[in-house]
Design a protein around this motif. Structure first.
Motif, PDB file in Angstrom:
ATOM      1  N   MET A   1       1.017  -1.066   0.331  1.00  0.00           N
ATOM      2  CA  MET A   1       0.230  -0.217  -0.376  1.00  0.00           C
ATOM      3  C   MET A   1       1.137   0.869   0.426  1.00  0.00           C
ATOM      4  O   MET A   1       1.927   1.011   0.552  1.00  0.00           O
ATOM      5  N   SER A   2       0.676   2.128  -0.988  1.00  0.00           N
ATOM      6  CA  SER A   2       1.446   3.367  -0.770  1.00  0.00           C
ATOM      7  C   SER A   2       0.951   4.153   0.095  1.00  0.00           C
ATOM      8  O   SER A   2       0.107   4.100   0.979  1.00  0.00           O
ATOM      9  N   ASN A   3       1.934   4.943   0.467  1.00  0.00           N
ATOM     10  CA  ASN A   3       1.650   5.843   2.003  1.00  0.00           C
ATOM     11  C   ASN A   3       0.866   6.670   1.596  1.00  0.00           C
ATOM     12  O   ASN A   3       0.045   6.771   2.456  1.00  0.00           O
ATOM     13  N   SER A   4       0.366   7.079   0.076  1.00  0.00           N
ATOM     14  CA  SER A   4      -0.419   8.160   0.006  1.00  0.00           C
ATOM     15  C   SER A   4      -2.141   7.044   0.748  1.00  0.00           C
ATOM     16  O   SER A   4      -3.141   7.517   1.326  1.00  0.00           O
ATOM     17  N   ASN A   5      -2.203   6.100  -0.141  1.00  0.00           N
ATOM     18  CA  ASN A   5      -3.100   4.970   0.342  1.00  0.00           C
ATOM     19  C   ASN A   5      -3.193   4.798   1.871  1.00  0.00           C
ATOM     20  O   ASN A   5      -4.133   5.323   2.573  1.00  0.00           O
ATOM     21  N   ASN A   6      -1.526   4.673   2.360  1.00  0.00           N
ATOM     22  CA  ASN A   6      -2.049   4.289   3.854  1.00  0.00           C
ATOM     23  C   ASN A   6      -2.459   5.708   4.974  1.00  0.00           C
ATOM     24  O   ASN A   6      -3.242   5.537   5.545  1.00  0.00           O
ATOM     25  N   ASN A   7      -2.033   6.710   4.333  1.00  0.00           N
ATOM     26  CA  ASN A   7      -2.283   7.987   5.018  1.00  0.00           C
ATOM     27  C   ASN A   7      -4.091   8.478   4.536  1.00  0.00           C
ATOM     28  O   ASN A   7      -4.462   8.093   5.898  1.00  0.00           O
ATOM     29  N   ILE A   8      -4.780   8.031   3.673  1.00  0.00           N
ATOM     30  CA  ILE A   8      -5.872   8.053   3.610  1.00  0.00           C
ATOM     31  C   ILE A   8      -6.991   7.095   4.174  1.00  0.00           C
ATOM     32  O   ILE A   8      -7.908   7.037   5.678  1.00  0.00           O
ATOM     33  N   LYS A   9      -6.005   6.096   4.532  1.00  0.00           N
ATOM     34  CA  LYS A   9      -6.942   5.047   4.994  1.00  0.00           C
ATOM     35  C   LYS A   9      -6.893   4.741   7.220  1.00  0.00           C
ATOM     36  O   LYS A   9      -7.942   5.164   7.934  1.00  0.00           O
ATOM     37  N   ILE A  10      -5.656   5.959   7.596  1.00  0.00           N
ATOM     38  CA  ILE A  10      -5.651   5.971   8.766  1.00  0.00           C
ATOM     39  C   ILE A  10      -6.748   7.696   9.240  1.00  0.00           C
ATOM     40  O   ILE A  10      -7.044   7.301  10.547  1.00  0.00           O
ATOM     41  N   THR A  39      -1.429  10.709  14.949  1.00  0.00           N
ATOM     42  CA  THR A  39      -0.983   9.805  13.870  1.00  0.00           C
ATOM     43  C   THR A  39      -2.643  10.578  12.696  1.00  0.00           C
ATOM     44  O   THR A  39      -1.610  10.833  11.785  1.00  0.00           O
ATOM     45  N   ALA A  40      -3.439  10.102  12.801  1.00  0.00           N
ATOM     46  CA  ALA A  40      -4.175  10.708  11.865  1.00  0.00           C
ATOM     47  C   ALA A  40      -4.008  12.493  11.104  1.00  0.00           C
ATOM     48  O   ALA A  40      -4.252  12.524  10.466  1.00  0.00           O
ATOM     49  N   MET A  41      -3.886  12.749  12.271  1.00  0.00           N
ATOM     50  CA  MET A  41      -3.562  14.563  11.893  1.00  0.00           C
ATOM     51  C   MET A  41      -1.859  14.683  10.929  1.00  0.00           C
ATOM     52  O   MET A  41      -2.200  15.459  10.269  1.00  0.00           O
ATOM     53  N   LYS A  42      -1.497  13.958  11.645  1.00  0.00           N
ATOM     54  CA  LYS A  42      -0.187  14.344  10.912  1.00  0.00           C
ATOM     55  C   LYS A  42      -0.168  13.458   9.410  1.00  0.00           C
ATOM     56  O   LYS A  42       0.545  14.148   8.483  1.00  0.00           O
ATOM     57  N   ALA A  43      -0.447  12.541   9.601  1.00  0.00           N
ATOM     58  CA  ALA A  43      -1.336  12.161   7.628  1.00  0.00           C
ATOM     59  C   ALA A  43      -2.119  12.256   7.300  1.00  0.00           C
ATOM     60  O   ALA A  43      -2.240  12.758   5.838  1.00  0.00           O
TER      61      ALA A  43
END
Length: 178
Positions: A1-10, A39-43
């Motif tokens: 999973m790309s970092n972007s997709n990981n951040n979206i999930k978070i 963590t979600a705010m950073k994402a």
């Protein structure tokens, strides 16, 4: 999973849902859960800044009120000015106005005339695109000042309400709900 997709999930996992708020039949998606989770705010910040950095913009425009939380995050990271669009009566000095209709009434947006110059390339930022009324009014107001709206950026979009079709500018959302 790309970092972007990981951040979206978070951030998607951090969004809180409230049934029957603010009235019966509404399923309310609340971004404040993101702000309660570091963590979600950073994402979210990473997603916003990375996306905005890919655009050719001169300034960030945040819509009253949640756009005031998101816009400065981008503004500081990119070294671009932040310009607020507020509800009527909240800004001093000379302002331009645009009235619009909401699901539950009418409202008016204002922008300080000395904050925008003709040809300024702007990114509009808000938390949610639903029926499109507020973003449509912001685009109309900015175009009346001579600014160029490069894009409207939101965290969440309620695609079933088709608000994007009412907006005369490109729209990007990270999370889409039916």
């Amino acid at each position: 999973m790309s970092n972007s997709n990981n951040n979206i999930k978070i951030i998607e996992d951090a969004v809180k849902t409230y049934v029957n708020f603010p009235k019966q039949g509404i399923i309310y998606k609340d971004i404040f859960g993101i702000f309660q989770n570091v963590t979600a705010m950073k994402a979210m910040k990473e997603l916003l800044v990375d996306h905005a950095a890919s655009l050719n913009i001169d300034a960030i425009v945040g819509l009253d009120s949640r756009g005031f939380l998101l816009g400065p995050l981008i503004s500081l990271e990119l070294g671009k000015p932040f310009i607020p669009i507020r509800k009527k009566g909240k800004l001093p000095g000379n302002v331009m106005r645009e009235s619009y209709t909401l699901e539950y009434g009418e409202a008016t947006f204002e922008i300080q005339t000395d904050s925008i110059t003709s040809g300024l390339k702007v990114l509009i930022v808000d938390d949610l695109l639903a029926t499109g009324g507020t973003i449509k009014a912001a685009v109309k107001l900015l175009k009346a000042t001579g600014a160029q709206v490069v894009e409207c950026l939101v965290i969440m979009e309620l695609v079933g309400l088709d608000g994007k079709s009412k907006i005369d500018a490109p729209v990007h959302s990270f999370i889409k709900y039916e």
